[in-house]
Design an enzyme around this catalytic site. Structure first.
Site, PDB file in Angstrom:
ATOM      1  N   ASP A 294       0.831  -1.120  -0.046  1.00 58.37           N
ATOM      2  CA  ASP A 294       0.187   0.046   0.091  1.00 58.37           C
ATOM      3  C   ASP A 294       0.891   1.254   0.049  1.00 58.37           C
ATOM      4  O   ASP A 294       2.120   1.118   0.449  1.00 58.37           O
ATOM      5  CB  ASP A 294      -0.871   0.025   1.297  1.00 58.37           C
ATOM      6  CG  ASP A 294      -2.276   0.759   1.080  1.00 58.37           C
ATOM      7  OD1 ASP A 294      -2.052   2.050   1.037  1.00 58.37           O
ATOM      8  OD2 ASP A 294      -3.242   0.469   1.094  1.00 58.37           O
TER       9      ASP A 294
ATOM     10  N   THR B 186     -12.474   1.181  -5.996  1.00 53.57           N
ATOM     11  CA  THR B 186     -12.995   1.623  -6.974  1.00 53.57           C
ATOM     12  C   THR B 186     -14.235   2.574  -6.778  1.00 53.57           C
ATOM     13  O   THR B 186     -15.454   2.178  -7.092  1.00 53.57           O
ATOM     14  CB  THR B 186     -13.572   0.530  -8.120  1.00 53.57           C
ATOM     15  OG1 THR B 186     -14.297  -0.172  -7.662  1.00 53.57           O
ATOM     16  CG2 THR B 186     -12.207   0.055  -8.685  1.00 53.57           C
TER      17      THR B 186
ATOM     18  N   GLU C 216     -14.328 -10.608  -6.004  1.00 51.66           N
ATOM     19  CA  GLU C 216     -14.507 -11.142  -4.467  1.00 51.66           C
ATOM     20  C   GLU C 216     -16.008 -10.724  -4.471  1.00 51.66           C
ATOM     21  O   GLU C 216     -16.655 -10.074  -4.887  1.00 51.66           O
ATOM     22  CB  GLU C 216     -13.818  -9.928  -3.562  1.00 51.66           C
ATOM     23  CG  GLU C 216     -14.053  -8.465  -3.661  1.00 51.66           C
ATOM     24  CD  GLU C 216     -15.446  -8.000  -3.040  1.00 51.66           C
ATOM     25  OE1 GLU C 216     -15.696  -8.772  -2.174  1.00 51.66           O
ATOM     26  OE2 GLU C 216     -15.599  -6.887  -3.330  1.00 51.66           O
TER      27      GLU C 216
ATOM     28  N   LYS D 160     -19.655  -9.972 -10.616  1.00 55.93           N
ATOM     29  CA  LYS D 160     -19.915  -9.204  -9.487  1.00 55.93           C
ATOM     30  C   LYS D 160     -20.878  -8.139  -9.554  1.00 55.93           C
ATOM     31  O   LYS D 160     -21.762  -8.036  -8.445  1.00 55.93           O
ATOM     32  CB  LYS D 160     -18.664  -8.625  -9.167  1.00 55.93           C
ATOM     33  CG  LYS D 160     -18.425  -7.897  -8.110  1.00 55.93           C
ATOM     34  CD  LYS D 160     -19.121  -8.573  -6.625  1.00 55.93           C
ATOM     35  CE  LYS D 160     -19.168  -7.843  -5.442  1.00 55.93           C
ATOM     36  NZ  LYS D 160     -18.017  -6.933  -4.954  1.00 55.93           N
TER      37      LYS D 160
ATOM     38  N   ASN E 114     -24.592  -7.890  -7.372  1.00 55.06           N
ATOM     39  CA  ASN E 114     -24.908  -6.972  -6.211  1.00 55.06           C
ATOM     40  C   ASN E 114     -26.377  -6.190  -6.747  1.00 55.06           C
ATOM     41  O   ASN E 114     -27.129  -5.749  -6.056  1.00 55.06           O
ATOM     42  CB  ASN E 114     -23.861  -5.802  -6.440  1.00 55.06           C
ATOM     43  CG  ASN E 114     -22.768  -6.196  -5.344  1.00 55.06           C
ATOM     44  OD1 ASN E 114     -22.901  -7.310  -4.718  1.00 55.06           O
ATOM     45  ND2 ASN E 114     -21.679  -5.609  -5.380  1.00 55.06           N
TER      46      ASN E 114
ATOM     47  N   LEU F 239     -35.080 -10.195   1.887  1.00 54.01           N
ATOM     48  CA  LEU F 239     -36.349  -9.598   1.656  1.00 54.01           C
ATOM     49  C   LEU F 239     -36.819  -9.122   3.162  1.00 54.01           C
ATOM     50  O   LEU F 239     -37.797  -9.206   3.650  1.00 54.01           O
ATOM     51  CB  LEU F 239     -37.418 -10.794   1.438  1.00 54.01           C
ATOM     52  CG  LEU F 239     -37.339 -11.386  -0.155  1.00 54.01           C
ATOM     53  CD1 LEU F 239     -38.432 -12.370  -0.141  1.00 54.01           C
ATOM     54  CD2 LEU F 239     -37.921 -10.092  -1.138  1.00 54.01           C
TER      55      LEU F 239
ATOM     56  N   ALA G 190     -37.552  -5.860   4.934  1.00 49.02           N
ATOM     57  CA  ALA G 190     -37.961  -4.564   4.599  1.00 49.02           C
ATOM     58  C   ALA G 190     -37.500  -3.687   5.438  1.00 49.02           C
ATOM     59  O   ALA G 190     -37.088  -3.912   6.648  1.00 49.02           O
ATOM     60  CB  ALA G 190     -39.423  -4.314   4.470  1.00 49.02           C
ATOM     61  N   GLY G 191     -37.013  -2.328   5.277  1.00 56.28           N
ATOM     62  CA  GLY G 191     -36.446  -1.374   6.443  1.00 56.28           C
ATOM     63  C   GLY G 191     -35.926  -0.337   5.696  1.00 56.28           C
ATOM     64  O   GLY G 191     -36.393   0.346   4.875  1.00 56.28           O
TER      65      GLY G 191
ATOM     66  N   CYS H 276     -20.228  -0.807  -1.353  1.00 54.19           N
ATOM     67  CA  CYS H 276     -20.484  -1.888  -2.493  1.00 54.19           C
ATOM     68  C   CYS H 276     -21.949  -1.549  -3.398  1.00 54.19           C
ATOM     69  O   CYS H 276     -21.686  -0.932  -4.341  1.00 54.19           O
ATOM     70  CB  CYS H 276     -20.308  -3.340  -1.978  1.00 54.19           C
ATOM     71  SG  CYS H 276     -18.643  -3.665  -1.652  1.00 54.19           S
TER      72      CYS H 276
END
Length: 444
Positions: free
Chosen positions: A32, A88, A154, A213, A217, A259, A261-262, A269
């Protein structure tokens, strides 16, 4: 068989992957540009919250199987397999993905490859990126075609990242069909333990691997926004969304997961990935194929405003001066990630509307305070709810799900609660004298 592996990027994805690869028996070096982060990791100190990761990191730093550096040349000389695990993020002022960090890894690493090497990308990228980077690697690397790039997306879930790294439910590997080289052979060695447990391995082309991926998502986001849209109808008709979700979840074509709800989804992501997917579709001239994702995003964001409106009604029509306890700041439990967090967004909106907001989260307080320093942060749930006119459950931490409604009732000014995650035993709170409001649920 042990491999010598470099992982570029030591954030949530990179640090977890590096520690996981060491646990699988490989020699690993994490890379890094952030020297302070590298120093912390080399001490065995994880700079974010992820259950099980600190122990795994310290185990392999101490064993010598895992180390960290800021020197890309050291990593290139050490490793034969290089993973890209940098972020990203959503580009400022637009929907697309910011590819600067991924590109920087290739521009730095490829010129240092003086012997055969395999690069495996894990970062979530727009389709077409891997083919572009593979060509760039061949152009820059002194070994030319013997430096090969594949894509290995991933599928980590925050709070379960160690498990997902060591025991993935599937592995996906994208290979350049014109330059397949040793990519699959090397990947099979890296993931030998998982493959021995019969973990499915899908080997495909680069574009498909990239799309797997973002498609996964996008589907999960769609499922969440679908049930939240249905919750709006439930509230208008007196139906109960949890009973509804249980009933349709028995259909094996649908399933019960995602499923709930909230308040909707957040984090680093799903929101940015569906927006980047839409942006890339537009660049490819097929934007109409993904226009539904715009409504998925709209439904998700609308949930936050809905809770603010519900809170306004609960305290008598005006938030000005209302004392509101918001329990939760992280976007999900077992995480300190507050990126695009619905919980923190709701707290901020209430604050800007004049409410006196006090927030507590078991792990996300420091990160939340950096984004919203003007919010009042409490050291415990009990401190947060003291003399509150309204309590909002915004993140479904176990500590909040297990709260005793009788005990909490003795601390607040008014027994009013909004269950923003539909995670509480509603009847217990109602029986304790609380005005309970769930999202899309029967209330009292």
């Amino acid at each position: 068989m042990s491999e010598r592996i470099a992982v570029f990027g030591t954030g949530y994805l990179g640090a977890t992957h590096a520690a996981g690869m060491a646990e699988l028996g490989h020699e690993v070096i994490g890379v890094d540009i952030d020297a302070a982060k590298i120093e912390r990791l080399q001490r065995g100190d994880v700079p974010f919250y992820e259950p099980g990761l600190p122990e795994l990191l310290r185990k392999h730093v101490d064993s010598g199987r895992l180390r960290f550096t800021t020197d890309a040349a050291e990593a290139a000389a050490f490793a034969d397999v290089h993973f890209i695990g940098v972020g990203t993020p959503q580009v400022k002022g637009g929907y697309g993905a910011d590819m600067r960090f991924v590109d920087a890894v290739i521009e730095t690493l490829a010129p240092l490859l003086t012997r055969p090497a395999v690069i495996l990308g894990k970062s979530t990228v727009p389709v077409g990126t891997a083919a572009r980077l593979a060509a760039r690697v061949r152009e820059l690397a002194p070994v030319g075609d013997q430096a090969q790039l594949g894509w290995n997306p991933e599928f980590l879930r925050e709070g379960f990242a160690v498990q997902d790294t060591l025991r993935p439910d599937r592995l996906v590997l994208g290979v350049d069909v014109d330059h397949p080289g040793r990519i699959e052979e090397v990947a099979r060695r890296v993931y030998a333990q998982a493959l021995e447990r019969e973990t499915p391995l899908v080997v495909t082309d680069l574009a498909t691997a990239e799309l797997v991926k973002v498609s996964a998502n996008a589907f999960l986001a769609t499922k969440i926004s679908f049930i939240n849209a249905v919750a709006e109808v439930c509230e208008a008709t007196g139906a109960d969304v949890r009973d509804l979700a249980d009933a349709i979840g028995y259909d094996e074509r649908i399933g019960r997961k995602f499923l709930g709800a909230g308040l909707g989804f957040g984090g680093g992501c799903l929101p940015k990935d569906i927006r980047a997917f839409m942006a890339r579709a537009g660049e490819l001239g097929v934007d109409q194929a993904l226009t539904f994702l715009r409504e998925v995003d709209n439904v998700n964001m609308r949930r936050r405003e809905h809770v603010v409106q519900l809170a306004t009604r609960e305290v008598g029509g005006s938030l000005n001066g209302a004392r509101i306890a918001v329990l939760g700041a992280a976007f999900k439990p077992d995480s300190d990630d507050v990126r695009d967090s619905p919980a923190l967004d709701v707290a901020g909106k209430l604050h800007l509307s004049g409410a006196q907001v006090r927030v507590h989260d078991p792990e996300g307080m420091d990160n939340a305070a950096r984004i919203w320093p003007t919010l009042d942060f409490a050291g415990s749930a009990e401190e947060a709810v003291e003399e509150a006119d309204l309590v909002i459950i915004a993140t479904e931490w176990r500590q909040f799900r297990d709260l005793d409604p009788e005990a909490v009732g003795r601390l607040v000014a008014h027994k009013r609660i909004i269950d923003g995650r539909n995670c509480l035993p509603a009847q217990s709170w109602i029986d304790a004298g609380w005005t309970y409001r769930g999202l899309g649920r029967h209330s009292a």
